[in-house]
Design an enzyme around this catalytic site. Sequence first.
Site, PDB file in Angstrom:
ATOM      1  N   LYS A  17      34.417  50.032  37.859  1.00 62.77           N
ATOM      2  CA  LYS A  17      35.824  50.169  37.488  1.00 62.77           C
ATOM      3  C   LYS A  17      36.084  49.624  36.082  1.00 62.77           C
ATOM      4  CE  LYS A  17      37.243  47.622  40.939  1.00 62.77           C
ATOM      5  NZ  LYS A  17      35.909  47.201  41.431  1.00 62.77           N
ATOM      6  N   ARG A 174      32.134  38.806  48.790  1.00 68.45           N
ATOM      7  CA  ARG A 174      33.079  39.674  48.065  1.00 68.45           C
ATOM      8  C   ARG A 174      33.097  41.077  48.669  1.00 68.45           C
ATOM      9  NH1 ARG A 174      30.786  39.442  42.489  1.00 68.45           N
ATOM     10  NH2 ARG A 174      32.516  40.747  41.845  1.00 68.45           N
TER      11      ARG A 174
HETATM   12  P1  ADP Z   1      33.532  46.600  38.600  1.00 69.96           P
HETATM   13  O1  ADP Z   1      34.543  46.431  37.497  1.00 69.96           O
HETATM   14  O2  ADP Z   1      33.899  47.729  39.527  1.00 69.96           O
HETATM   15  O3  ADP Z   1      33.226  45.332  39.326  1.00 69.96           O
HETATM   16  P2  ADP Z   1      31.631  46.969  36.396  1.00 69.96           P
HETATM   17  O4  ADP Z   1      32.274  48.019  35.553  1.00 69.96           O
HETATM   18  O5  ADP Z   1      31.678  45.571  35.893  1.00 69.96           O
HETATM   19  O6  ADP Z   1      32.180  47.069  37.927  1.00 69.96           O
HETATM   20  O7  ADP Z   1      30.113  47.410  36.624  1.00 69.96           O
HETATM   21  C1  ADP Z   1      29.219  46.640  37.442  1.00 69.96           C
HETATM   22  C2  ADP Z   1      27.800  46.757  36.875  1.00 69.96           C
HETATM   23  O8  ADP Z   1      27.337  48.089  37.064  1.00 69.96           O
HETATM   24  C3  ADP Z   1      27.679  46.461  35.376  1.00 69.96           C
HETATM   25  O9  ADP Z   1      26.460  45.790  35.165  1.00 69.96           O
HETATM   26  C4  ADP Z   1      27.674  47.865  34.731  1.00 69.96           C
HETATM   27  O10 ADP Z   1      26.905  47.867  33.518  1.00 69.96           O
HETATM   28  C5  ADP Z   1      26.993  48.692  35.805  1.00 69.96           C
HETATM   29  N1  ADP Z   1      27.501  50.069  35.893  1.00 69.96           N
HETATM   30  C6  ADP Z   1      28.791  50.476  35.776  1.00 69.96           C
HETATM   31  N2  ADP Z   1      28.882  51.813  35.976  1.00 69.96           N
HETATM   32  C7  ADP Z   1      27.616  52.246  36.237  1.00 69.96           C
HETATM   33  C8  ADP Z   1      27.040  53.518  36.546  1.00 69.96           C
HETATM   34  N3  ADP Z   1      27.814  54.606  36.635  1.00 69.96           N
HETATM   35  N4  ADP Z   1      25.702  53.586  36.753  1.00 69.96           N
HETATM   36  C9  ADP Z   1      24.938  52.460  36.702  1.00 69.96           C
HETATM   37  N5  ADP Z   1      25.396  51.234  36.410  1.00 69.96           N
HETATM   38  C10 ADP Z   1      26.735  51.121  36.184  1.00 69.96           C
HETATM   39  P1  AMP Z   2      36.880  41.048  39.859  1.00 72.49           P
HETATM   40  O1  AMP Z   2      36.657  40.653  38.429  1.00 72.49           O
HETATM   41  O2  AMP Z   2      37.863  42.164  40.003  1.00 72.49           O
HETATM   42  O3  AMP Z   2      35.571  41.320  40.573  1.00 72.49           O
HETATM   43  O4  AMP Z   2      37.556  39.796  40.578  1.00 72.49           O
HETATM   44  C1  AMP Z   2      36.876  38.539  40.638  1.00 72.49           C
HETATM   45  C2  AMP Z   2      37.601  37.617  41.621  1.00 72.49           C
HETATM   46  O5  AMP Z   2      38.945  37.356  41.168  1.00 72.49           O
HETATM   47  C3  AMP Z   2      37.777  38.171  43.037  1.00 72.49           C
HETATM   48  O6  AMP Z   2      36.611  37.972  43.847  1.00 72.49           O
HETATM   49  C4  AMP Z   2      38.981  37.365  43.527  1.00 72.49           C
HETATM   50  O7  AMP Z   2      38.625  36.039  43.865  1.00 72.49           O
HETATM   51  C5  AMP Z   2      39.851  37.294  42.264  1.00 72.49           C
HETATM   52  N1  AMP Z   2      40.767  38.463  42.157  1.00 72.49           N
HETATM   53  C6  AMP Z   2      40.793  39.374  41.154  1.00 72.49           C
HETATM   54  N2  AMP Z   2      41.756  40.286  41.356  1.00 72.49           N
HETATM   55  C7  AMP Z   2      42.350  39.950  42.534  1.00 72.49           C
HETATM   56  C8  AMP Z   2      43.403  40.524  43.307  1.00 72.49           C
HETATM   57  N3  AMP Z   2      44.058  41.622  42.899  1.00 72.49           N
HETATM   58  N4  AMP Z   2      43.727  39.917  44.483  1.00 72.49           N
HETATM   59  C9  AMP Z   2      43.105  38.806  44.895  1.00 72.49           C
HETATM   60  N5  AMP Z   2      42.090  38.227  44.220  1.00 72.49           N
HETATM   61  C10 AMP Z   2      41.713  38.785  43.054  1.00 72.49           C
END
Ligand code: ADP
Ligand code: AMP
Length: 220
Positions: A17, A174
């Site tokens: 995302k 998570r």
């Molecule tokens: P989220 O915001 O949903 O937690 P991230 O955008 O931070 O996810 O992505 C999680 C990990 O997966 C990062 O290390 C990113 O580089 C990798 N990643 C994101 N999209 C893809 C994809 N389409 N294919 C492979 N790896 C990806």
């Molecule tokens: P994220 O960066 O989206 O993976 O969020 C990291 C952590 O922040 C989560 O595991 C929660 O502890 C907290 N967090 C982020 N967004 C929210 C939300 N909308 N509601 C509750 N907790 C959140």
Amino acid sequence: MALKRAFIFLGPPGAGKGTQAKRIAQSCGVPHLSTGDMFRDAVSRGTELGKQVKPIMERGELVPDDLVMKLVEERLSRPDCASGFVFDGFPRTIPQAAGLDRILEKNGFGKLVIDFAVSEDKLMRRLTGRRTCSVGGEIYNVYDAPSKVDGTCDVDGGKLTQRADDRPEVVKERLAAYERQTKPLTDYYRRQGVLETIDAGASVGEVQSALHKILKDARS
Ligand code: ADP
Ligand code: AMP
């Protein structure tokens, strides 16, 4: 007048995302709002909010809805959100979604929700391999999207760090929190007729193209 619209990126942690939200927000010229980034910022600055949420985040649990809504309402009241924004990681519970609906309705915003669908085995690899630039927030993956120089950001030379909650034991909690509290949002938004699902297991470029197509269709 162009429709004011909120884009909401829904999906499990590690679905990609943030990676996509950064790109889409930049290309649409709207802010990328990650509640996770906002809480991490509060933790690193040692604010009162940061002190409250730090242990919750370390356990991989969700922050209570009232704290999340307060943060979001304040952020949405700023002028850069006037014509639209991309949410990544919010809402994560039904009360948060209902709260957001009230804010959007009050301010005349439409919404489009994209569900990032991806298998759990890919999520583990993506989360444990994630590295983030400590300066500009650029996202990498040691397995699938490495930086050119190990540990250093390609964009600004910042040091790459691993999030404390990307350790396997916290990741499990998570993912469980996602299943329990966030997954029901897909039905909530499907019933409203605003949900699109994409195959987030595809490559970054393929996911980006799929998103652009959905956004283009939504505008026409
Ligand atoms: P989220 O915001 O949903 O937690 P991230 O955008 O931070 O996810 O992505 C999680 C990990 O997966 C990062 O290390 C990113 O580089 C990798 N990643 C994101 N999209 C893809 C994809 N389409 N294919 C492979 N790896 C990806
Ligand atoms: P994220 O960066 O989206 O993976 O969020 C990291 C952590 O922040 C989560 O595991 C929660 O502890 C907290 N967090 C982020 N967004 C929210 C939300 N909308 N509601 C509750 N907790 C959140």
